[in-house]
Design a protein around this motif. Structure first.
Motif, PDB file in Angstrom:
ATOM      1  N   ALA A   1       3.802   9.515  32.677  1.00 54.48           N
ATOM      2  CA  ALA A   1       3.253   8.633  31.654  1.00 54.48           C
ATOM      3  C   ALA A   1       2.282   7.694  32.344  1.00 54.48           C
ATOM      4  O   ALA A   1       2.619   7.080  33.359  1.00 54.48           O
ATOM      5  N   GLY A   2       1.076   7.593  31.801  1.00 51.17           N
ATOM      6  CA  GLY A   2       0.063   6.778  32.462  1.00 51.17           C
ATOM      7  C   GLY A   2      -0.266   7.355  33.823  1.00 51.17           C
ATOM      8  O   GLY A   2      -0.551   8.538  33.966  1.00 51.17           O
ATOM      9  N   ARG A   3      -0.212   6.524  34.835  1.00 51.04           N
ATOM     10  CA  ARG A   3      -0.478   6.990  36.200  1.00 51.04           C
ATOM     11  C   ARG A   3       0.784   7.399  36.944  1.00 51.04           C
ATOM     12  O   ARG A   3       0.713   7.881  38.074  1.00 51.04           O
ATOM     13  N   GLU A   4       1.930   7.209  36.322  1.00 50.65           N
ATOM     14  CA  GLU A   4       3.203   7.439  37.012  1.00 50.65           C
ATOM     15  C   GLU A   4       3.727   8.849  36.762  1.00 50.65           C
ATOM     16  O   GLU A   4       3.880   9.270  35.621  1.00 50.65           O
ATOM     17  N   CYS A   5       3.981   9.568  37.844  1.00 44.31           N
ATOM     18  CA  CYS A   5       4.626  10.877  37.753  1.00 44.31           C
ATOM     19  C   CYS A   5       6.133  10.662  37.796  1.00 44.31           C
ATOM     20  O   CYS A   5       6.659  10.011  38.707  1.00 44.31           O
ATOM     21  N   LEU A   6       6.832  11.220  36.808  1.00 44.35           N
ATOM     22  CA  LEU A   6       8.270  11.002  36.686  1.00 44.35           C
ATOM     23  C   LEU A   6       9.092  12.210  37.095  1.00 44.35           C
ATOM     24  O   LEU A   6      10.318  12.143  37.115  1.00 44.35           O
ATOM     25  N   GLY A   7       8.422  13.330  37.405  1.00 43.90           N
ATOM     26  CA  GLY A   7       9.161  14.525  37.795  1.00 43.90           C
ATOM     27  C   GLY A   7       8.401  15.773  37.416  1.00 43.90           C
ATOM     28  O   GLY A   7       7.178  15.756  37.228  1.00 43.90           O
ATOM     29  N   SER A   8       9.124  16.873  37.295  1.00 41.36           N
ATOM     30  CA  SER A   8       8.482  18.148  36.963  1.00 41.36           C
ATOM     31  C   SER A   8       9.412  18.986  36.093  1.00 41.36           C
ATOM     32  O   SER A   8      10.635  18.884  36.179  1.00 41.36           O
TER      33      SER A   8
END
Length: 607
Positions: free
Chosen positions: A325-332
């Motif tokens: 979300a946005g610039r943040e990668c939270l996983g795959s």
């Protein structure tokens, strides 16, 4: 037979021959309407073009095509329907072909007789003559779309007269091939559109399921069926990062099972997910994946290691989808297909990226809600501790205060008491009484604020409660405040605890009397509003400022107004009222203006 191309029907058993999949194992990606349209093309050839067997194949990805319709021979249909063929093998066969317009003809004489054949070959004996059709002859028309891209092929076999087509017959065949190319293009475009609609529908279902669930684990469990069905996947798993953006070191499937992966592969996935999210792209892993479609920042050696691991667990290909979300990668998110399944389509790749974005937002919301829940749990624990502390201290203070008051009373009635000592004892008595009042209010606050204390409700006539409170309140005589009770008094029955109703009314009425001037009226009104019984207490006293109204129900709050400070009080009366209303599922409204008085309006449930 010479159905679709030689590599698909009776090619050599080379390294690429394994790409052909038996009909029982192949997955047909066409819907019923598309298959019917292609079958009409094939049947039209067998009925009108002088050939007994025809087959139509469709390009499925950049490397393979699949036989979608076979007409004229049940045996050929059972053998060929659904099989995949490498496009490169078609091109290799056509290097030996004669150009017959749209059709390309490869005579059996041009083939290497030492190469073993396989697939379905018509059981026919060639007739006599130089133009006799041989079972190993190949006649195929590559079909191109308006954009010049190869869309499929039309292959025909077993001429009715047993001879290779002459020039007039070839012109007729070419007209059929032109019509077949147009029909195939329309059918394929229709199928591609249907595929996009299907995938997007699955995406919307995933978004709806994910948006409603605030627990990440439950959310993944709920979306798993939609994702697997929508993307026609073998399975899925999700790798989530922690709050600091680092991997948790564990990967979980949507069905709750834990996926055991080597630690270094997990590290590769963490690195690749961050890079893929920055690039906003979905990666692919399979034997046939183009190099530019592979996972971001994964070396060739790492790619081969991943591929070997996947094949070891029965996975032939996967989509690697970054979530964020946005610039943040939270996983795959990883979607898998079995060995031998078709490659992923462009529509599925695009939809998968949207799913990654939607899941990222859902996960971010779930994490925020979980943090809020944790904060609420901590605040509740703190509030419980505060309530227990108040109750404990109040109990510990009550006994010594009772002893103090008893001894003060003995001293005040003693003989030969010095006047100055009498004044001191009176001051001590007043202080002790005030402390007793604070202790009693604290104990009451702890009681009505205890969530574990059961509420035993019954119908309570509020008019009787109001009369008892007014009659027992001596402050009205002291300040000469007039109290009027109005409304439909006979039918005012609320559902609640009688003792707590008495405390609620007492606090509201005494509060109104306390802050009203001499001779000022206090009006108590009882009324019915739908499912509520409404008790209003109105005074014409000093009023409450807007700033103070926001803090009225906070423990120990007392206004900085000199008029308020001049009156005795603990600052707990309205807090107790608010706690009682919370226990009874009621509410309170306050209207007030400085210098004009206040109205406290309480809503209690009716039986």
């Amino acid at each position: 037979m010479s159905i679709e191309p030689r590599a698909e029907v009776r090619s050599r058993p080379s390294a690429t021959a394994g790409a052909v999949v038996d009909a029982d194992e192949a997955t047909s990606w066409a819907d019923g309407a598309t298959h019917e349209a292609l079958l009409v093309i094939a049947e039209g050839i067998t009925q009108l073009a002088g050939f007994e067997v025809a087959a139509v194949s469709v390009v499925r990805d950049s490397q393979h095509m699949q036989v979608m319709a076979v007409a004229g021979s049940d045996e050929a249909r059972e053998t060929l329907q659904g099989t995949f063929t490498p496009i490169t093998r078609l091109m290799e066969e056509l290097e030996h072909a004669q150009d017959w317009g749209m059709f390309k003809f490869v005579a059996h004489e041009a083939l290497d007789s030492q190469v073993e054949s396989w697939g379905w070959v018509p059981d026919i004996e060639p007739i006599d003559g130089d133009d006799a059709w041989h079972p190993m002859d190949l006649l195929v028309a590559p079909l191109y779309g308006p954009d010049g891209e190869l869309r499929g092929t039309l292959s025909i076999d077993v001429p009715s007269d047993g001879r290779r087509p002459d020039e007039p017959h070839r012109r007729i065949l070419n007209r059929y091939a032109e019509q077949a190319a147009r029909a195939l293009y329309i059918a394929v475009e229709r199928e591609a559109f249907a595929e996009q609609v299907r995938v997007l529908s699955a995406t919307r279902e995933v978004v709806r399921n994910a948006a409603r669930e605030r627990n990440i684990g439950v959310m993944l469990e709920k979306i798993q069926p939609s994702l697997v069905e929508g993307f026609r996947a073998l399975g899925m798993w999700v790798h989530t990062f922690d709050e600091d953006g680092h991997g948790l070191g564990a990967v979980y499937s949507g069905d709750g099972n834990r996926i055991q992966m080597p630690a270094h592969l997990v590290s590769i996935a963490e690195r690749a997910a961050a890079a893929s999210w920055r690039a906003q792209r979905v990666g692919m892993v399979s034997r046939h994946a183009p190099h530019d479609a592979q996972i971001a920042q994964v070396s060739d050696a790492e790619f081969q290691e991943i591929l070997q691991f996947l094949e070891g667990i029965g996975v032939g290909s996967l989509l690697f989808v970054p979530m964020g979300a946005g610039r943040e990668c939270l996983g795959s998110l990883v979607l898998t297909r079995a060995l031998g399944d078709a490659e992923w389509t462009d529509a599925e790749v695009d939809a998968a990226l949207e799913v990654g974005r939607d899941l990222g937002r859902a996960m971010l919301n779930a994490r925020a809600l979980e943090r809020e829940r944790e904060l609420v749990r901590e605040l509740k624990a703190l509030d419980d501790y505060k309530s227990k502390l108040i109750a404990t201290l109040s109990h510990e203070l009550k006994s010594p205060l009772t002893a103090m008051l008893a001894n003060i009373e003995l001293l005040q009635h003693g003989e030969d008491l010095d006047p100055s000592a009498s004044e001191v004892l009176a001051a001590v008595d007043r202080g002790a009484v005030r402390l007793v009042r604070v202790v009693e209010d604290l104990l009451l606050l702890a009681k009505v604020g205890d969530p574990h204390l059961p509420l035993l409700t019954r119908p309570v006539p509020l008019h009787d409660v109001v009369d008892d409170v007014v009659n027992l309140t001596s402050i009205a005589d002291q300040r000469r405040v007039s109290v009027d009770v109005v409304g439909d008094l006979d039918d005012m029955v609320a559902l609640g605890d009688p003792a707590e109703m008495d405390i609620l009314v007492t606090n509201l009425v005494t509060n109104a009397m306390k802050y009203s001037g001499a001779g000022s009226p206090v009006t108590i009104t009882l009324a019915r509003a739908g499912e509520w019984v409404v008790l209003s207490v109105q005074d014409c006293g000093i009023g409450i400022s807007p700033e103070d109204r926001h803090q009225l129900f906070r423990e120990f709050f007392r206004s900085d107004s000199a008029q308020v400070k001049a009156q005795p009080g603990t600052g707990l009366g309205l807090t107790i009222v608010d706690r009682i209303l919370t226990r009874h599922a009621g509410r309170i409204e306050v209207d007030s203006e400085l210098g004009e008085g206040s109205t406290f309006r309480v809503f209690l449930p009716a039986p």
